[in-house]
Structures are given as C-alpha cells and as structure tokens.
Design an enzyme around this catalytic site. Sequence first.
Site: not given
Ligand SMILES: NC(=O)c1ccc[n+]([C@@H]2O[C@H](COP(=O)([O-])OP(=O)(O)OC[C@H]3O[C@@H](n4cnc5c(N)ncnc54)[C@H](OP(=O)(O)O)[C@@H]3O)[C@@H](O)[C@H]2O)c1
Length: 339
Positions: A245, A121
């Site tokens: 960002h 991102c």
């Molecule tokens: N945040 C950003 O700006 C951003 C930008 C680019 C890419 N990303 C990528 O996008 C992905 C998600 O990021 P996020 O910021 O949305 O993270 P997040 O808010 O921490 O959410 C993580 C998600 O994954 C689920 N999860 C956790 N363990 C799991 C498992 N074992 N099996 C299936 N689902 C599981 C969680 O479920 P629960 O609700 O049950 O915990 C939640 O729905 C990551 O790979 C991150 O690197 C994020």
Amino acid sequence: MVGATGMVGRELLRLLENRRFPVAQLLPFSSGRAGAAARFRGRSLPAPAVDFLALSSCDIAFLVSSDEVARTLAPRLAAAGVWTIDDSAAFRQDPRVPLVIPEVNAAALRRDARLIAGPNCTMTGLAVAAGRLHREFGVREARVASYQAVSGAGKAALGELFTQARALARTKLLSDGRAPSLGPGRASALPRAIAFNVVPQVGRLGADGYSGEENKVRDELRKIWSAPRLRASVTAVRVPTIRGHALAAWLTLARPVSVARARAILAKTPGLVLSEAGDYPTPRAAGGTDPVYAGRVRQGTGPREIALWIVSDNLLKGAALNSVQVAEELLRRRWLVPR
Ligand SMILES: NC(=O)c1ccc[n+]([C@@H]2O[C@H](COP(=O)([O-])OP(=O)(O)OC[C@H]3O[C@@H](n4cnc5c(N)ncnc54)[C@H](OP(=O)(O)O)[C@@H]3O)[C@@H](O)[C@H]2O)c1
C-alpha cells in the site's frame, strides 16, 4: 490459526517458520471447504472448519479470517486464557482491546488483556513512518491519499485482478495509434473493475461520503498515537498493484519543522527505511519485504506542514508480520508461556 489458507494466513505461516517462532503444534483452520490445507515446515496440514475446543487448548490463536469469525471466536478464546491476536477490524475500536504496532505503542499491551487487535494495513504505514515525528513535534492534522494494492481485499479480489488483466492483455492500441476506451468493465469482489483502473472506494461508503477504510485510518491513528483530537481526512483508493500500500501524506505539526530536521527524525524511526533525497520507494520494490519505507519528504504549504510518500507491504507489516511481532513481544515479556 484461523484463516490459515488465506492471503495473510499463508504469510503468517511462512513468518512463524522463518523467524523460528517456538511452535510445538500448529492447528490450521479454514472455512471448512473440501481439501483445504496449509503448509508449515515442509508439511501439508489439513485445515478443517474451526474446532473451538481444540482452539481453546492452544496457548496463542492467530485470527486472520473475517470480522464475523473474529466476533464469534475472539472473546471466548480470550476468556479461556488464550492469547488471541486478531487481524480483523472487529475489535480495533473496543476500548478494552489494545490495538498494537510494537514499534509504536508496545506499551499498550496489558497482561490481563488477552485479546489484541492488529491494525488496519493502510494506517500502519503512516502510524510507523510518522510515529516518532508525532512524538517529537505532535501531528495535529493528517491529510492522506492512499494507493492500495488488491491483495488488501483478500484472495478473491486478487483473482479478479488477474482474470481481468489476462483478458485485457490482448487489447491493442487502435490501428491509428489512438488509445482504446475499455468501458467500465465488470466486477464482483471489488466495487468496480480494477485492471487498468483506479477505484476511489475501499469499504462501504457512509452517509457522510467517507468509506469504511477512510474512517479506519482516522480512528485507528487516533488510538495508536493516543491522539484523540487528531484531525484527519483520507481518500482511500484501490489501484491495480498486487501487494504494497502506498500513501501520500500531508502532516500538520504543532510546531514548525524543517525538511532536514524531519528527515533526521524519520531516519531514526524504528521500523522505517528512509530513501535518499531524490529517491523513493514503490510497491513493486517494497512488496514482500518487512520494513515501512518513506521518501519524497517535502515542506508542505507552510512551516508546520511536512509532505511525504510512504509504502509498506499490506500483508506483512500491515498484517502478518505485525501479528508475529506482537507474539514475539509477548514471549519476550514471558507473558506467553505454555499452559
Ligand atoms: N489482506 C490484507 O492486506 C489484510 C491486511 C490487514 C488485515 N487483514 C485482515 O486479515 C483477515 C484475513 O484477510 P485475507 O486478506 O487473508 O483474506 P482471504 O485471503 O480472503 O482469506 C480469508 C481466510 O479466512 C478463512 N475463512 C473464511 N470463512 C471462514 C470461517 N467461517 N471460519 C474460519 N475461516 C474462514 C478462509 O478459508 P478458505 O480458504 O477456506 O476460504 C481463508 O483462510 C481479514 O480479517 C482482513 O480484514 C487483511
């Protein structure tokens, strides 16, 4: 959708709904914690732990969970014929996996490459903003300082920012007007306390002193721009903003370019909104909106260097929106069809 209850997952659900993506049936998955649910088209759907069989019967899978979950699921899903768009970092550097920002390198999509990686991102803002400048003038070197929002580290980090900020909101100026010292504070989701602070570490620090995020920006820019020899030095910093960002970037080009010419190219760059000279975007203004924004375009240290300021929403263009745009491109090409 795996990770439908996370920060990116919730944005993705909203975008699929608002952009009328033709979803016949949606299967949301989470970590499997009790009561997990996702909202789609006005309904609350249970979001259980992943059921691979159910997932592999879908036409498209959005993985917005973690590197580990993506490593387990993505190759098997793609092998089962499911178009799989993964927002984690697990496959971005895999030469067999296209890393795609549609405005910049839609040509990297291949019909036989069913696993597609979404970009980091932080890098996305720069890749989009300077994509056309790179095509026309050849960016040879990028120096970047980032100012990254806390939502980029997921929902646990964002919760920590709000908890710390609430506690600090009661802090008063000392009675004689002196500024109080807050001390280092405590943190668990991020490497240091983030409220009223800036933290120059995003990801793990390597032996060479660079962080994981800093390496991702360099390596992913090289791949997205097809510029393997691009030199890049990045300082990635977490700041206590919520979403959006920001980047200060200094770009050295193969040939001299004036600010006026650079502005003319930026103004025509797909996906980019260029501020009027003297104006600039901020994370507060850009957060929650789709485009990448740029402003403060200046001549750098010489005629071949351009300096600029870039802001984009990490949860939207940096993740969820980009994934939906990739899926829309697959639809447009008629590669994504009901099986
Ligand atoms: N945040 C950003 O700006 C951003 C930008 C680019 C890419 N990303 C990528 O996008 C992905 C998600 O990021 P996020 O910021 O949305 O993270 P997040 O808010 O921490 O959410 C993580 C998600 O994954 C689920 N999860 C956790 N363990 C799991 C498992 N074992 N099996 C299936 N689902 C599981 C969680 O479920 P629960 O609700 O049950 O915990 C939640 O729905 C990551 O790979 C991150 O690197 C994020």
